[in-house]
Write an enzyme that holds these catalytic residues in place. Sequence first.
Site, PDB file in Angstrom:
ATOM      1  N   GLY A  65       0.672  -1.296   0.119  1.00 58.46           N
ATOM      2  CA  GLY A  65      -0.018  -0.112  -0.001  1.00 58.46           C
ATOM      3  C   GLY A  65       0.814   1.343  -0.131  1.00 58.46           C
ATOM      4  O   GLY A  65       2.000   1.156   0.128  1.00 58.46           O
ATOM      5  N   ASP A  66       0.187   2.505  -0.025  1.00 61.81           N
ATOM      6  CA  ASP A  66       0.813   3.527  -0.254  1.00 61.81           C
ATOM      7  C   ASP A  66       1.903   3.850  -1.142  1.00 61.81           C
ATOM      8  O   ASP A  66       2.948   4.590  -1.048  1.00 61.81           O
ATOM      9  CB  ASP A  66       1.498   3.757   1.212  1.00 61.81           C
ATOM     10  CG  ASP A  66       0.381   3.836   2.514  1.00 61.81           C
ATOM     11  OD1 ASP A  66      -0.326   4.514   2.391  1.00 61.81           O
ATOM     12  OD2 ASP A  66       1.125   2.996   3.197  1.00 61.81           O
ATOM     13  N   LYS A  71      -1.058   5.421  -5.663  1.00 60.80           N
ATOM     14  CA  LYS A  71      -2.003   4.824  -6.527  1.00 60.80           C
ATOM     15  C   LYS A  71      -3.176   6.084  -6.864  1.00 60.80           C
ATOM     16  O   LYS A  71      -3.496   6.126  -8.103  1.00 60.80           O
ATOM     17  CB  LYS A  71      -2.864   3.890  -5.877  1.00 60.80           C
ATOM     18  CG  LYS A  71      -2.362   2.488  -5.621  1.00 60.80           C
ATOM     19  CD  LYS A  71      -3.165   1.354  -5.251  1.00 60.80           C
ATOM     20  CE  LYS A  71      -3.649   1.580  -3.759  1.00 60.80           C
ATOM     21  NZ  LYS A  71      -2.761   1.450  -2.852  1.00 60.80           N
ATOM     22  N   GLY A 122      -6.041   5.443   1.861  1.00 64.27           N
ATOM     23  CA  GLY A 122      -6.010   6.917   1.648  1.00 64.27           C
ATOM     24  C   GLY A 122      -5.254   7.233   0.134  1.00 64.27           C
ATOM     25  O   GLY A 122      -4.333   6.450  -0.018  1.00 64.27           O
ATOM     26  N   HIS A 123      -5.877   8.087  -0.552  1.00 61.86           N
ATOM     27  CA  HIS A 123      -5.118   8.662  -1.956  1.00 61.86           C
ATOM     28  C   HIS A 123      -4.878  10.108  -1.573  1.00 61.86           C
ATOM     29  O   HIS A 123      -5.851  10.839  -1.496  1.00 61.86           O
ATOM     30  CB  HIS A 123      -6.019   8.167  -2.918  1.00 61.86           C
ATOM     31  CG  HIS A 123      -6.244   6.856  -3.317  1.00 61.86           C
ATOM     32  ND1 HIS A 123      -7.073   6.175  -4.015  1.00 61.86           N
ATOM     33  CD2 HIS A 123      -5.492   5.677  -2.803  1.00 61.86           C
ATOM     34  CE1 HIS A 123      -7.087   4.747  -4.129  1.00 61.86           C
ATOM     35  NE2 HIS A 123      -5.803   4.598  -3.540  1.00 61.86           N
ATOM     36  N   GLN A 140      -5.424  -0.507  -0.571  1.00 62.98           N
ATOM     37  CA  GLN A 140      -4.231  -1.157  -0.038  1.00 62.98           C
ATOM     38  C   GLN A 140      -3.451  -1.956  -1.173  1.00 62.98           C
ATOM     39  O   GLN A 140      -3.077  -1.162  -2.198  1.00 62.98           O
ATOM     40  CB  GLN A 140      -4.939  -2.271   1.023  1.00 62.98           C
ATOM     41  CG  GLN A 140      -5.313  -1.879   2.248  1.00 62.98           C
ATOM     42  CD  GLN A 140      -6.805  -1.373   2.328  1.00 62.98           C
ATOM     43  OE1 GLN A 140      -7.500  -2.040   1.387  1.00 62.98           O
ATOM     44  NE2 GLN A 140      -7.399  -0.487   2.860  1.00 62.98           N
ATOM     45  N   LYS A 187       7.754   7.645  -7.764  1.00 59.38           N
ATOM     46  CA  LYS A 187       8.576   8.368  -6.697  1.00 59.38           C
ATOM     47  C   LYS A 187       9.947   8.046  -7.250  1.00 59.38           C
ATOM     48  O   LYS A 187      11.035   7.754  -6.174  1.00 59.38           O
ATOM     49  CB  LYS A 187       8.439   7.765  -5.128  1.00 59.38           C
ATOM     50  CG  LYS A 187       7.091   8.428  -4.623  1.00 59.38           C
ATOM     51  CD  LYS A 187       7.114   8.205  -3.192  1.00 59.38           C
ATOM     52  CE  LYS A 187       5.803   9.032  -2.717  1.00 59.38           C
ATOM     53  NZ  LYS A 187       5.632   9.244  -1.401  1.00 59.38           N
TER      54      LYS A 187
END
Length: 429
Positions: free
Chosen positions: A12-13, A16, A40-41, A223, A330
């Site tokens: 996750g994270d 997305k 969370g997005h 997720q 990233k």
Amino acid sequence: MANVTVVGAQWGDEGKGKIVDWLSNRADVVVRFQGGHNAGHTLVVGDKTYKLSLLPSGVVRGKLGIIGNGVVLDPNALLEEIARVKAQGLDVGPHNLRIAENVPLILPLHSAIDKAREVARGENKIGTTGRGIGPAYEDKVARRAIRLCDLAEPETLSAKLDELLLHHNTLLAGLGAPTFQKQDLLDQLLALAPRLLPFSEAIWERLDEARHNNSRVLFEGAQAVMLDVDHGTYPFVTSSNTVAGNAAAGAGVGPHQIGTVLGIAKAYTTRVGSGPFPTELFDDVGKRLGERGREFGTVTGRPRRCGWFDACMVRQAVKVGGIQGLALTKLDVLDGLTELKICTGYMIDGQVMKRLPAAAAAQMKAQPIYETMEGWTTSTMGARSWAELPATAIKYVKRIEELVEAPVTLLSTSPERDDTILVSDPFAG
């Protein structure tokens, strides 16, 4: 009709939100098919930052958003989120947001039992967000859930709450936590009904209509594969199936309609909460990744654990999740590192393994086997073409492709939506 399903390929994270936002410009409908407001997005659009937990990312693009039956829905969290984005200038209402009539609801007692259990676990806590996601899924499977459609039948709610409270109040009392009164919950649900029911519909019909109209549908997962309740690092997982195959069941479409499966992975690895993390770094490099990557949970605000890219784990996610292409995010966070490492396998009890085993104790023993690569000192920030990348950065991406056995079809070089290198359009099929 060319559809796309987006899932996380790590824990996750992975970014997305940006990728789904970017892809939604090519879609007509965006569907959230599992999870709850524990995901969370973060979407950065110009000078505005939108933090979404339940709303499909497509609402930022003005597209039709759908919350599928595979989600567990906290009514108050949804209404608060709608109010928050409206204050930022987004128009969200029943005209552009539809919710599956059979979606299970998260009630205050679910959060209470979630938190009480985590306290009772003590040092063995699993890192739940305490938002009631797991207990709500338990009620769904046990056939005692209150669903959105139940709000349209107030005469049945009292009896349904009796069964629900028989279970949960017994557990809460046993854990030494306060119990709930039926009338309080009933009053809350009746007050929510007129605010939620205008969004309700049989979304499987809506999506069948989209299929007949050749509309492009983007299925948005929460997720990630390695948090899947079946295929992840159990028990340190979420409470739903996060793999792409669940997009069909969680939205009410046939499996052939989920289209191209795109996995999202960071150019390094992060994890929030407890659980195994073979490539986790506790040195200055790990700290640097966290600081440069702004690694804090969108929902919880908790700092993310950071480490080197785990190609072995992502390869596993590719195989289990049916991922056909990767969006690597990233990359710019690695700028300035002269040496990079990629995990290509694990040493567990003296044995080399190319996968994380299912057993929790064995997972915790996994020691990474690294391949070292040359880094780069020039900036990749904001790059929008391969020509703008350093040769060593391209070499790093190509090596990831080889190790995970999936092509990188999108490459993200900053939080900005347009700082993206498109290799191939997932909607092309």
